[in-house]
Motif scaffolding. Sequence first.
Motif, PDB file in Angstrom:
ATOM      1  N   ALA A 291     -14.487  -4.781  -1.215  1.00  0.00           N
ATOM      2  CA  ALA A 291     -13.958  -3.400  -1.360  1.00  0.00           C
ATOM      3  C   ALA A 291     -14.369  -2.458  -2.189  1.00  0.00           C
ATOM      4  CB  ALA A 291     -12.313  -3.919  -1.661  1.00  0.00           C
ATOM      5  N   SER A 299     -15.728   7.320  -0.904  1.00  0.00           N
ATOM      6  CA  SER A 299     -14.842   7.822  -1.718  1.00  0.00           C
ATOM      7  C   SER A 299     -14.971   9.616  -1.425  1.00  0.00           C
ATOM      8  CB  SER A 299     -14.607   7.647  -3.012  1.00  0.00           C
ATOM      9  OG  SER A 299     -14.247   6.126  -3.167  1.00  0.00           O
ATOM     10  N   THR A 358      -9.324   6.831  -9.313  1.00  0.00           N
ATOM     11  CA  THR A 358      -9.002   6.886  -7.865  1.00  0.00           C
ATOM     12  C   THR A 358      -7.803   8.068  -7.526  1.00  0.00           C
ATOM     13  OG1 THR A 358      -9.525   4.785  -7.494  1.00  0.00           O
ATOM     14  CG2 THR A 358      -8.477   5.481  -5.581  1.00  0.00           C
ATOM     15  N   CYS A 458      -7.687  11.054   3.452  1.00  0.00           N
ATOM     16  CA  CYS A 458      -6.875   9.764   4.126  1.00  0.00           C
ATOM     17  C   CYS A 458      -7.550   8.503   3.620  1.00  0.00           C
ATOM     18  CB  CYS A 458      -7.146   9.829   5.662  1.00  0.00           C
ATOM     19  SG  CYS A 458      -6.046  11.052   6.246  1.00  0.00           S
ATOM     20  N   TRP A 459      -8.798   8.084   3.348  1.00  0.00           N
ATOM     21  CA  TRP A 459      -9.209   7.086   2.679  1.00  0.00           C
ATOM     22  C   TRP A 459      -9.029   6.857   1.340  1.00  0.00           C
ATOM     23  CZ3 TRP A 459     -11.078   2.518   4.870  1.00  0.00           C
ATOM     24  CH2 TRP A 459     -11.738   1.755   4.015  1.00  0.00           C
ATOM     25  N   VAL A 461      -6.409   7.466  -0.151  1.00  0.00           N
ATOM     26  CA  VAL A 461      -5.027   6.985  -0.388  1.00  0.00           C
ATOM     27  C   VAL A 461      -4.988   5.373  -0.017  1.00  0.00           C
ATOM     28  CG1 VAL A 461      -2.522   7.012   0.810  1.00  0.00           C
ATOM     29  CG2 VAL A 461      -3.806   9.044   0.404  1.00  0.00           C
ATOM     30  N   PHE A 462      -5.795   4.903   0.953  1.00  0.00           N
ATOM     31  CA  PHE A 462      -5.983   3.517   1.341  1.00  0.00           C
ATOM     32  C   PHE A 462      -6.453   2.867  -0.136  1.00  0.00           C
ATOM     33  CE2 PHE A 462      -8.609   0.116   2.215  1.00  0.00           C
ATOM     34  CZ  PHE A 462      -7.569  -0.913   2.821  1.00  0.00           C
ATOM     35  N   GLU A 463      -7.440   3.340  -0.572  1.00  0.00           N
ATOM     36  CA  GLU A 463      -8.191   2.771  -1.860  1.00  0.00           C
ATOM     37  C   GLU A 463      -7.132   2.721  -2.989  1.00  0.00           C
ATOM     38  OE1 GLU A 463     -11.544   4.801  -3.298  1.00  0.00           O
ATOM     39  OE2 GLU A 463     -12.663   4.725  -1.241  1.00  0.00           O
ATOM     40  N   VAL A 465      -4.020   2.317  -3.226  1.00  0.00           N
ATOM     41  CA  VAL A 465      -2.978   1.172  -2.757  1.00  0.00           C
ATOM     42  C   VAL A 465      -3.600  -0.095  -3.006  1.00  0.00           C
ATOM     43  CG1 VAL A 465      -1.558   0.238  -1.052  1.00  0.00           C
ATOM     44  CG2 VAL A 465      -1.360   2.833  -1.256  1.00  0.00           C
ATOM     45  N   PHE A 466      -4.875  -0.274  -2.257  1.00  0.00           N
ATOM     46  CA  PHE A 466      -5.487  -1.411  -2.531  1.00  0.00           C
ATOM     47  C   PHE A 466      -5.862  -1.712  -3.783  1.00  0.00           C
ATOM     48  CE2 PHE A 466      -9.311  -4.200  -2.921  1.00  0.00           C
ATOM     49  CZ  PHE A 466      -8.983  -4.973  -1.807  1.00  0.00           C
TER      50      PHE A 466
END
Length: 527
Positions: A291, A299, A358, A458-459, A461-463, A465-466
Amino acid sequence: MDDSKVATSHGVSGYSHLLNPRRKWYNNKRLIMLNFWILLFLITSTASGYDGSMMNGLQSIPQWRDYFNHPSGSKLGLLNAIQHIGSLAGYPFTPFLTDGLGRRPTVFLGALIMCLATILQTSAQSVGMFIGARCLIGFGLSFTAAGTPLLVTEISYPSYRGPLTSTYNSLWAGGSIIAAWTTFGTFKIPSTWSWRIPSALQGLPSVLQVALVLFAPESPRWLISKGRDIQALKTLAYYHADGDENDALVQYEFNEIKSALDFDRNVAANIGWKALFSTPGNRKRMRIIIAIAFFSQWSGNGLVSYYLNKVFDSIGITDPTIQLLINGVLTIWNLAWGLLAASLVDRVGRRPLFLISTAGMLVFFTLQTVCSAQFAIHGSDAAAHAVIAFIFLFYASYDLAFLPLIVSYTVEILPFPLRAKGFTIYNIALSLSLIFNQYVNPLALDAIGWKYYIVYCCWLVFELVFLYFFVVETRNKSLEETAALFDGEEAAEHIKATALGVPTEFFDHDEKKEGSSNENVVVIDRA
């Protein structure tokens, strides 16, 4: 408690009290020499960082564009991506070399290949020759980049391991500085030397490594894994305790390494490629490693790293002098923030740096997207200037974690038998993400312009959270303790206890499983 005693309990490091407070890197001759060798390994990242900034600069040099017939679209994507394709071809071989021949010979081989490839790149007579040379540079870099981070993390004095290993990737920005200002200084040369000089300088770190690396110390962990215990003990003693093999820290490190290797072979079964995904602890490691490899390139930073001129063109800044000047200042900015973050990894911690980094990227990249849209729609000069400001703020955020930590965090969470293999998986994931970026980014920018930035918003945001749910804190632990974190508390305490000479039956593992053993502290009098 008296300094001659060691307490082993959950959350207490078994070695920290053994560190000599008077032994600093600047007042001890052997630590100075050790850090000199580490610097020789760290410049591998400088060579890697040089490439991205050099290609940015070359795209702004008219002589380079004219000589290679103004490459664009997929050809420009190939020119940028080919080094990483070359690296991808070399990575499958790297674990066999680093674990088989050793860390130092692997670095030497890679540096030698890069020297030859740089000569080919500098003398390129066609775009095909230039592409071939860059592919060979990437192939050589795969070997040096596989061996050097392992050496740095495995030979560093314990209290400096975190900052030094984190400095490795931070010096990527150092290479960017050299390349950016070299291309800025040569772009007015009215001949092909305007791009041949920057091409030649890319080989300088490799020349130094070819000349010196075989004189450097080998990893004590690799030596012990090959049954060369006496040589490993002498190496630890020479650099960590002024040659005293009976020093308490040296004995602790030596025994902990042996204990961890024994645990990984006989208990955790960390042997072979299959082991990377065969246990819950290893699957957790690989999930995080893969990841962060993709996150480090997906990013939004890939737009600026290789296609800064296109970003500038999209906001009306087309003067090559201005483009190269901003590129040069940005590289200095990145180095400053990267080195600052490397110095904070043991004070602030890995997890807070990842989350702050992030969150900052998400905020500033979103604002960059808004301002780019304003310029595209209204032609506002103020919006264009704001885009430049937000690029700098975005990179300050990126540099807090993704410059210093992506390599150091990867190598420290892997146990020794899987460190080279796991780091290879990281490098393959990194190259795949770069190759994808370098093909897709120029095409997407040409097709939809600023709207492409929304994908990265959008990506991010996923980073965030992960990373919030999966990143584990590792600061203030030895390399073996850090790796054992993912195999459970029992594994970490077993390795620590064995290193201290405590029989493992002193630990009530049944109580640990029930969560009632936090008060169970074993005190050993070392006097």
